[in-house]
Design a protein around this motif. Structure first.
Motif, mmCIF file in Angstrom:
data_model
loop_
_atom_site.group_PDB
_atom_site.id
_atom_site.type_symbol
_atom_site.label_atom_id
_atom_site.label_comp_id
_atom_site.label_asym_id
_atom_site.label_seq_id
_atom_site.Cartn_x
_atom_site.Cartn_y
_atom_site.Cartn_z
ATOM 1 N N CYS A 1 -17.740 -8.381 -3.574
ATOM 2 C CA CYS A 1 -16.322 -8.727 -3.464
ATOM 3 C C CYS A 1 -15.555 -7.760 -2.569
ATOM 4 C CB CYS A 1 -15.696 -8.782 -4.854
ATOM 5 S SG CYS A 1 -15.549 -7.174 -5.627
ATOM 6 N N GLY A 2 -16.256 -6.791 -2.005
ATOM 7 C CA GLY A 2 -15.584 -5.867 -1.095
ATOM 8 C C GLY A 2 -14.614 -4.952 -1.822
ATOM 9 N N GLY A 3 -14.899 -4.617 -3.074
ATOM 10 C CA GLY A 3 -14.080 -3.644 -3.796
ATOM 11 C C GLY A 3 -12.875 -4.255 -4.485
ATOM 12 N N LEU B 1 -16.952 0.654 -12.537
ATOM 13 C CA LEU B 1 -17.071 -0.014 -11.238
ATOM 14 C C LEU B 1 -16.855 1.051 -10.170
ATOM 15 C CD1 LEU B 1 -15.039 -3.318 -11.846
ATOM 16 C CD2 LEU B 1 -17.511 -2.941 -12.052
ATOM 17 N N SER C 1 -22.197 -4.623 -3.330
ATOM 18 C CA SER C 1 -20.802 -5.033 -3.447
ATOM 19 C C SER C 1 -20.700 -6.404 -2.811
ATOM 20 C CB SER C 1 -19.913 -4.028 -2.701
ATOM 21 O OG SER C 1 -18.703 -4.647 -2.336
ATOM 22 N N CYS D 1 -16.392 0.858 -7.100
ATOM 23 C CA CYS D 1 -15.392 0.557 -6.069
ATOM 24 C C CYS D 1 -13.997 0.917 -6.562
ATOM 25 C CB CYS D 1 -15.442 -0.917 -5.672
ATOM 26 S SG CYS D 1 -14.955 -2.048 -7.002
ATOM 27 N N GLY E 1 -12.990 -5.639 -7.333
ATOM 28 C CA GLY E 1 -13.188 -5.520 -8.780
ATOM 29 C C GLY E 1 -13.496 -6.844 -9.449
ATOM 30 N N ILE E 2 -14.093 -7.788 -8.720
ATOM 31 C CA ILE E 2 -14.373 -9.079 -9.365
ATOM 32 C C ILE E 2 -15.870 -9.429 -9.428
ATOM 33 C CG2 ILE E 2 -12.113 -10.112 -8.937
ATOM 34 C CD1 ILE E 2 -13.251 -11.557 -6.543
ATOM 35 N N CYS E 3 -16.707 -8.770 -8.613
ATOM 36 C CA CYS E 3 -18.126 -9.167 -8.636
ATOM 37 C C CYS E 3 -18.944 -8.344 -9.647
ATOM 38 C CB CYS E 3 -18.751 -9.063 -7.247
ATOM 39 S SG CYS E 3 -19.032 -7.383 -6.676
ATOM 40 N N GLY E 4 -18.509 -7.137 -9.935
ATOM 41 C CA GLY E 4 -19.209 -6.310 -10.916
ATOM 42 C C GLY E 4 -20.555 -5.791 -10.440
ATOM 43 N N ARG E 5 -20.817 -5.926 -9.147
ATOM 44 C CA ARG E 5 -22.127 -5.534 -8.616
ATOM 45 C C ARG E 5 -22.251 -4.034 -8.373
ATOM 46 N NH1 ARG E 5 -26.401 -8.656 -9.357
ATOM 47 N NH2 ARG E 5 -25.849 -10.837 -9.159
ATOM 48 N N CYS E 6 -21.153 -3.327 -8.438
ATOM 49 C CA CYS E 6 -21.163 -1.925 -8.005
ATOM 50 C C CYS E 6 -21.210 -0.963 -9.185
ATOM 51 C CB CYS E 6 -19.918 -1.664 -7.163
ATOM 52 S SG CYS E 6 -18.417 -1.903 -8.127
#
Ligand code: FES
Length: 694
Positions: A49-51, A101, A47, A103, A53-58
């Protein structure tokens, strides 16, 4: 850690969630974000972006169906509906069908959650698909996106201080150390990012204070690391994403220190004889590494400033020279390492051209002859994680040997010399196109067939001559030497004592007189490739040194048998375990449990790069490995002499005999006393004297 079973059977307003591929599972109240559940179980989901919903890593996927083994009926109906954050992300970026996602989605029923390979695991790092191994990520670097308050005249807290507060609020990082070069830039970065920035936090040990090592305006959604194995002959480097684990590029080059000396001891000698020798070699290896970094960045279109972490391994002398340490003490007894524990440095301190905040982690060395490369191979293959006895062998000029299981691990090096690499062999050469790498000999006719590197067909195939025309048939490489001598033994051309049987000259033109001994003609062309009595003896000496070292370790472990064998390194990748055992390089073992594992040191370095837990694992393991100095062991000589025979004078090879028909034992052929079965003259280092001073 898996949740205890009693926790798993619980209330109706809870759901059972299983994460794959780790297999970790637990019960969670309905409405729990899937990302939180993963974190609770220690499943690493990225993660940045810390949840928000903008990085898409999760990203995750839900596996649908009935999983009887786990008692789970998993369905997409058991996760919250596609929410606004996910819709926004899917509109702006690419969110594959079926992806969610974690998050922004919550648990609404029992679930089997898959962390997709392209997000979580690197398929290339999973080098051996057969073993289904994956490296769970827990890197020392975390990217943290934060939005901070704008400055306010009534709240005179500095820009950096408000950034630190935001990191504590959103990410839980407190007491952060800030790399000084960040200070002069922080105000402009914050303003360029419109009060949103991404910070790279480095925290090698979870108990240590976190460090802020880099800051970018806005969302920074990628960071890289390198894993590098510095061999005395070649340097191999991999560039991996720290956020996905994917290896994005790999490169290798020959070690430029070769111009100062072919082998390790001649490089130590060079340092001793030349006032600037150490500096010159340190400079050479670092320059080569910088060039490799340039190569991998160019190949993958990565900015070298985005490399934030690096892991290095190497044998003790390479390790010292890379770190800028004089290796002279490693040239003689007691082979004192300047530092044996893991080393933490900054890339800038080592003149490595990456981000100025990049950290470097160098694995611990096991002993003065058994380096950080052996530690990395140990981490990769994991004898310390086995119930059964595993032998790990990395054959080079010095063989590094590790033997053990979860109870105890012992390690040593053995002076095999360069014969296995084709040196000291009359037609020997390094593995390259045109080198003979595979050999079969007909036991009746004594006629050989062979394969050369670069040509698929065997030499008796009609198209072989045409296909081999370009490279020619130039010599024989390490794996070819092992095979031809083993085949000569199986065909009765050499006795168990390694003597070429001259009586066979009457039967075959392949056996020719060579002074007072005999040779075997493997290829009667240009050049003519023969296996001489001296070649056989050189291999006997090398394999006896290796076997004697292994035998000492077996004695230390009170082990009569070995359950599995792993051959690491380039040489190990190409030799056929069966022939290695026929020659008696390695002890008797079920052939199905003998495997080549390629560059295990490089894999271990990648493991340490992608998961800081592996750094602690190998540090703890190295601390308790028993180091055996073969040169000081009185029984080395006895084991050595016994190991001169094929496969061995005293040790039985029942499991090999069940798989391969070994020749009947017979009286040794007279060789008019010319066969010298004394151990290879041990190098100056092995004898305990210092090179250049004897
Ligand atoms: Fe960034 Fe989920 S954590 S999108």
């Amino acid at each position: 850690m898996n949740a205890p079973e009693k926790d798993i059977k619980s209330a109706a307003d809870e759901a059972l969630v299983l994460f794959m591929p780790s297999g970790k599972r637990g019960r969670f109240p309905l409405g729990t974000p899937v990302l939180d559940a993963a974190r609770t179980l220690g499943v690493y989901v990225e993660s940045v972006c810390g949840g928000r919903g903008i990085c898409g890593r999760c990203q995750i996927e839900i596996q649908e169906g009935h999983f009887a083994k786990h008692g789970i009926e998993s369905s997409n109906a058991h996760i919250s509906e596609f929410g606004p954050k996910e819709k926004r992300y899917a509109q702006k970026r690419d969110l594959k069908d079926g992806r969610r996602l974690s998050c922004s989605s919550t648990i609404e029923g029992d679930l089997v959650v898959d962390i997709p390979q392209d997000v979580q695991i690197n398929a290339q790092v999973v080098r051996k698909a057969a073993q289904d191994r994956y490296i769970e990520r827990n890197p020392a670097i975390q990217l943290c996106y934060v939005e901070i308050e704008e400055p306010d005249m009534h709240k005179p807290l500095g820009d950096l201080d408000r950034l630190k507060s935001a990191l504590e609020r959103d990410w839980g990082y407190s007491d952060i150390i800030v790399d000084h070069p960040i200070l002069p830039e922080i105000q402009s970065v914050l303003r360029r990012g419109n009060w949103a920035v991404t910070v790279a936090i480095h925290q090698d040990m979870e108990s240590a204070r976190p460090s802020m090592i880099a800051v970018w305006p806005g969302l920074k959604n990628e960071a890289y690391g390198i894993a590098c194995d510095i061999g005395s002959t070649t340097i191999a480097l991999h560039l991996s994403s720290l956020l996905s684990g994917a290896t994005v590029a790999s490169a290798g080059t020959s070690n430029p220190q070769i111009r100062f000396g072919e082998d390790l001891m001649s490089r130590v000698s060079y340092v001793m004889m030349n006032p600037d020798g150490r500096e010159a070699m340190t400079l050479a290896v670092r320059k080569a590494i910088n060039e490799l970094i340039e190569d991998v960045c160019r190949d993958s279109n990565v900015d070298r400033n985005d490399i934030l972490d690096a892991v290095f391994v190497g044998n003790p002398i390479m390790h010292h020279l890379f770190l800028g340490i004089d290796p002279t003490e490693l040239g003689g007894a007691p082979f004192a390492l300047a530092v044996s524990g893991a080393v933490h440095s900054w890339a800038s301190e080592l003149d490595l051209d990456m981000n100025r905040g990049t950290r470097v982690y160098t694995l611990p060395c096991i002993a003065g002859h058994v380096g950080a490369d052996a530690a990395a191979a140990t981490l990769s293959e994991g004898p310390h994680r086995q119930d059964k006895m595993m032998l790990l062998v990395d054959v080079g000029t010095n063989a590094e040997i590790v033997l053990g299981n979860a109870s105890r691990v012992v390690a040593a090096s053995s002076p095999t010399g360069p014969a296995f690499e084709g040196a000291e062999i009359s037609s020997g050469q390094r593995a390259a196109p045109g080198a003979i790498e595979r050999v079969r000999i007909d036991a009746e006719t004594l006629e050989p067939i062979f394969r050369v590197i670069g040509v698929e067909e065997w030499s008796d195939a009609p198209e072989f001559a045409e296909k081999a025309r370009n490279s020619g048939i130039t010599g024989i490489c390490g794996s070819g030497i092992i095979e031809v001598i083993a085949e000569m033994y199986l065909a009765g051309i050499i006795s168990e004592d390694g003597v070429v049987d001259g009586a066979l000259a009457e039967k075959s033109a392949r056996i020719i007189a060579d002074g007072r001994t005999f040779s075997y003609v493997l290829h009667d062309g240009h050049p003519r490739i023969t296996i001489t009595q001296n070649d056989v003896r050189a291999i006997q000496l090398a394999k006896s040194a290796l076997y004697a070292g292994i035998k000492l370790l077996m004695e230390k472990q009170n082990a009569d048998t070995i359950d599995s064998i792993r051959f690491a390194g380039a040489f190990g990748s190409f030799i056929d375990p069966k022939y290695a055992m026929v020659l008696g390089l390695i002890p008797d073992c079920d052939l199905d449990h003998v495997a080549a594992v390629g560059n295990a040191a490089g894999t271990g370095a990648q493991m340490a790069l992608l998961n800081r837990g592996h750094r602690r694992e190998i540090e703890d393991t190295v601390r308790v490995i028993d180091k055996i100095e073969t040169a000081l062991e009185p029984k080395f000589q006895e084991h050595f002499v016994n190991a001169m025979a094929l496969p061995n004078k005293v040790d039985p090879f029942p499991r090999l005999s069940a798989a391969v028909k070994l020749p009947e034992r017979r009286q040794p052929v007279e060789a008019d006393g010319s066969l010298d079965t004394r151990p290879r003259r041990r190098s100056r280092a092995e004898r305990g004297s210092r090179p250049g001073r004897s």
